[in-house]
Design an enzyme around this catalytic site. Structure first.
Site, PDB file in Angstrom:
ATOM      1  N   ASP A 183      36.883  32.022  34.398  1.00  0.00           N
ATOM      2  CA  ASP A 183      36.543  30.828  35.160  1.00  0.00           C
ATOM      3  C   ASP A 183      35.030  30.703  35.358  1.00  0.00           C
ATOM      4  OD1 ASP A 183      36.676  33.076  36.738  1.00  0.00           O
ATOM      5  OD2 ASP A 183      38.024  32.216  38.235  1.00  0.00           O
ATOM      6  N   HIS A 218      42.356  38.569  44.647  1.00  0.00           N
ATOM      7  CA  HIS A 218      42.236  38.012  46.002  1.00  0.00           C
ATOM      8  C   HIS A 218      43.242  38.631  46.978  1.00  0.00           C
ATOM      9  CE1 HIS A 218      39.259  35.176  44.820  1.00  0.00           C
ATOM     10  NE2 HIS A 218      40.053  34.489  44.013  1.00  0.00           N
ATOM     11  N   HIS A 242      35.104  33.897  41.258  1.00  0.00           N
ATOM     12  CA  HIS A 242      35.345  33.987  42.696  1.00  0.00           C
ATOM     13  C   HIS A 242      35.234  35.427  43.184  1.00  0.00           C
ATOM     14  CE1 HIS A 242      37.568  30.482  41.062  1.00  0.00           C
ATOM     15  NE2 HIS A 242      37.047  29.874  42.124  1.00  0.00           N
TER      16      HIS A 242
END
Length: 580
Positions: free
Chosen positions: A518, A395, A431
């Protein structure tokens, strides 16, 4: 001292250099080979199907990457046998154990491939068909060498019949059963011999000669010549383990625990690494490698200088004080950042839950060292590497941190490798990999692909849409595959196959995988339902692409299942890479 490694392609610089040296040895020691046969060697490695066998090449390298010997083997995956085509040491290196080490290595490979045994040709020690005493002396030495490993000529056949009447030194067919003591039936032996003569000697051995030789295998099972040079009890058995050059290079920052945020609900905890490691150690697939330091200045290739200077300075200034969370953001006037370092955190952050503290910079810097060390190992001929790191990094953008990420380790590795060839990044965290997208958005030498939860419901919300395809030279080189909120392993597999098809079309020199667990069922930060068998299947599919691959650990916060999911993924990756 030397190391033995497998050469998988003819694209890496280190492999190109080794192939040139191997071709020189072939010219020196096998004068009967044509230039065309020698020049075809790199293509035999790259184009496996064209030549009828899977070609496997091992090289023994000394200091300064000097080739001291090599072994070239051919594998038939249908009949499950290996054929040793060449085993040679460079001049002035004989007697240094190179030939024995290379032969031991191919025996390990044959066992891993579940081969019935190794076949090869060896010139005879019988005075009736080897008339020159000097040549016969060399032949005896070679047969003595192989007999030490239990490999002996097959007897009672016409294999050693010269192609031309009166020819000298027709070869024996030698067989090494790899210590398995499994009798080789007449039927299987005939099929194997026909395959060898028809594929290896295509256009040389006429059909009637091949049939004559094949039909001469009448013993059932076949018989091997009794031991001549050593006692049977002295024969060496192969070692049944995974050789070091096929293990996954493991890079770890053992001091990652210094970055431990104790606030309730902060799921990016040190226990994640411990749980993964405990399961990986049981697999036997990994070999830990020493980290190599990377200077801070190198980070400016992926992050802006002002961001790096700020991050290092603010973490140092906080020291042992409590963590600071960003809470003021520059929506109205981004050109005038606050002078107070702590208040300025929001100027460089994309959320309110990624804290700044003293250890954050140190841990993130060591994560960078791990990732780039892994990249360097790929450059040096390793085929698989894993940077088991925290904090994660995908990120982190060129001038922003967030999502538990401070410095982008995945992007750092890709940037390093981009100077050695084209790179594909495959982000399989739940993500979106907004950091890699931001850093490489205008470039066409690094393909970025991210499979993730749709930004309509998944962090970071503001990026990861399908229409974000890159800009300028990079247009078409950024691919987002956002998926719906409830995904099972089958649906995820479909998305992964789509991504791998795009990567195949790009044909990169290297693959960097940003790995998140995840995506797993019951992960506290995700909504998907992948299980251990899905992680195994995904790893295997990625491994089948055969790219030199670096895996960089990103998310995954269900500490009960993260270990078994990691072991499943890497078992699949390893099996897919080395076997079909």
């Amino acid at each position: 001292m030397f190391r033995i490694r497998r050469i998988y392609d003819n694209t890496l610089l280190i492999n190109k250099e080794a192939l040139i040296q191997i071709q020189a040895i072939l010219r020196q020691q096998f004068p009967g080979l044509t230039s065309e046969e020698i020049e075809a060697l790199p293509f035999r490695i790259r184009d496996q199907l064209k030549y009828g066998f899977q070609t496997i090449l091992f090289v023994a390298e000394g200091a300064h990457r000097k080739v001291q010997g090599f072994a070239l083997t051919l594998v038939d995956p249908l009949l499950h046998f290996m054929y040793l085509d060449y085993l040679a040491a460079a001049k002035l290196t004989t007697g240094r154990g190179i030939g024995g080490a290379l032969y031991e290595r191919i025996r390990q490979e044959a066992l891993l491939l579940e081969c019935r045994g190794i076949f090869f040709e060896c010139l005879p020690d019988d005075p009736a068909i080897s008339r020159n005493p000097e040549i016969r002396k060399e032949n005896r030495a070679r047969l003595h060498f192989y007999e030490y490993f239990g490999a002996r000529p097959i007897i009672g056949t016409r294999y050693e019949t010269p192609l031309k009447e009166g020819g000298d030194n027709p070869p024996y067919l030698v067989f090494d059963d790899l210590g398995q003591n499994r009798p080789l039936s007449k039927g299987l032996a005939r099929r194997i011999v026909r395959t060898i003569l028809e594929k290896k000697y295509k256009g040389i051995c006429p059909p009637e000669y091949i049939s004559m030789v094949v039909n001469s295998f009448n013993d059932d099972p076949i018989r091997l010549r009794p031991f001549v040079y050593i006692k049977e009890a002295q024969a060496s058995l192969p070692v049944r383990n995974i050789p070091d050059d096929e293990k996954i290079a493991l890079l770890m920052n053992k001091e990652h625990i210094i970055h431990h945020v104790h606030e309730r609900g902060y799921v990016e905890s040190p226990v994640r690494i411990g749980r993964i490691l405990s399961h990986l150690e049981k697999s036997g697939l990994f070999k830990e490698e020493r980290l190599r330091p990377i200077p801070d200045s190198w980070l400016r290739n992926i992050h802006d200088g002002d961001f790096l200077d700020y991050l290092k300075k603010v973490c140092t200034s906080i020291g042992k004080n409590p963590s600071v969370y960003p809470y003021v953001f520059p929506i109205r006037n981004a050109t005038r950042p606050p002078k107070e370092l702590v208040i300025r955190a929001g100027y460089y952050c994309i959320d309110t839950f990624t804290p700044l503290n003293g250890p954050a910079w140190q841990a993130a810097r060591q994560a960078i060292n791990c990732a780039i060390t892994g990249a360097k190992l790929l450059e040096e001929g390793h085929h698989l590497a894993y940077a088991l790191i925290r904090p994660p990094g995908h990120h982190s953008e060129r001038r922003a941190f967030g999502g538990f990420c401070y410095l982008n380790s995945t992007a750092a590795a890709a940037q390093y490798l981009s100077h050695r060839g084209t790179v594909a990044i495959l982000d399989i965290d739940y993500h979106h990999g907004n950091g890699q997208q931001n850093i490489f958005y205008k470039r066409n030498d690094v393909l970025t692909i991210s499979i993730h939860g749709h930004p309509s419901f998944a962090y970071p919300y503001f990026s990861g849409f399908e229409d974000e395809k890159g800009e300028g030279e990079g247009k078409g080189y950024n691919v987002n595959i956002p998926l719906s909120e409830n995904i099972d392993g089958e649906k995820y597999g479909e998305a992964l196959h789509r991504a791998l098809k795009i990567i195949r079309r790009f044909s990169p020199s290297f693959l960097v995988v940003a790995l998140g667990f995840d995506t797993a069922q019951k992960d506290p930060t995700g909504s998907w339902n992948l299980t251990a068998k899905d992680f195994y299947a995904n790893g295997r599919d990625i491994g089948k692409e055969k790219y030199p691959t670096l895996v960089v650990q990103e998310g995954g916060y269900d500490t009960k299942r993260i270990g078994i999911n990691a072991r499943s993924f890497f078992t699949g990756l390893w099996e897919g890479t080395f076997f079909r």
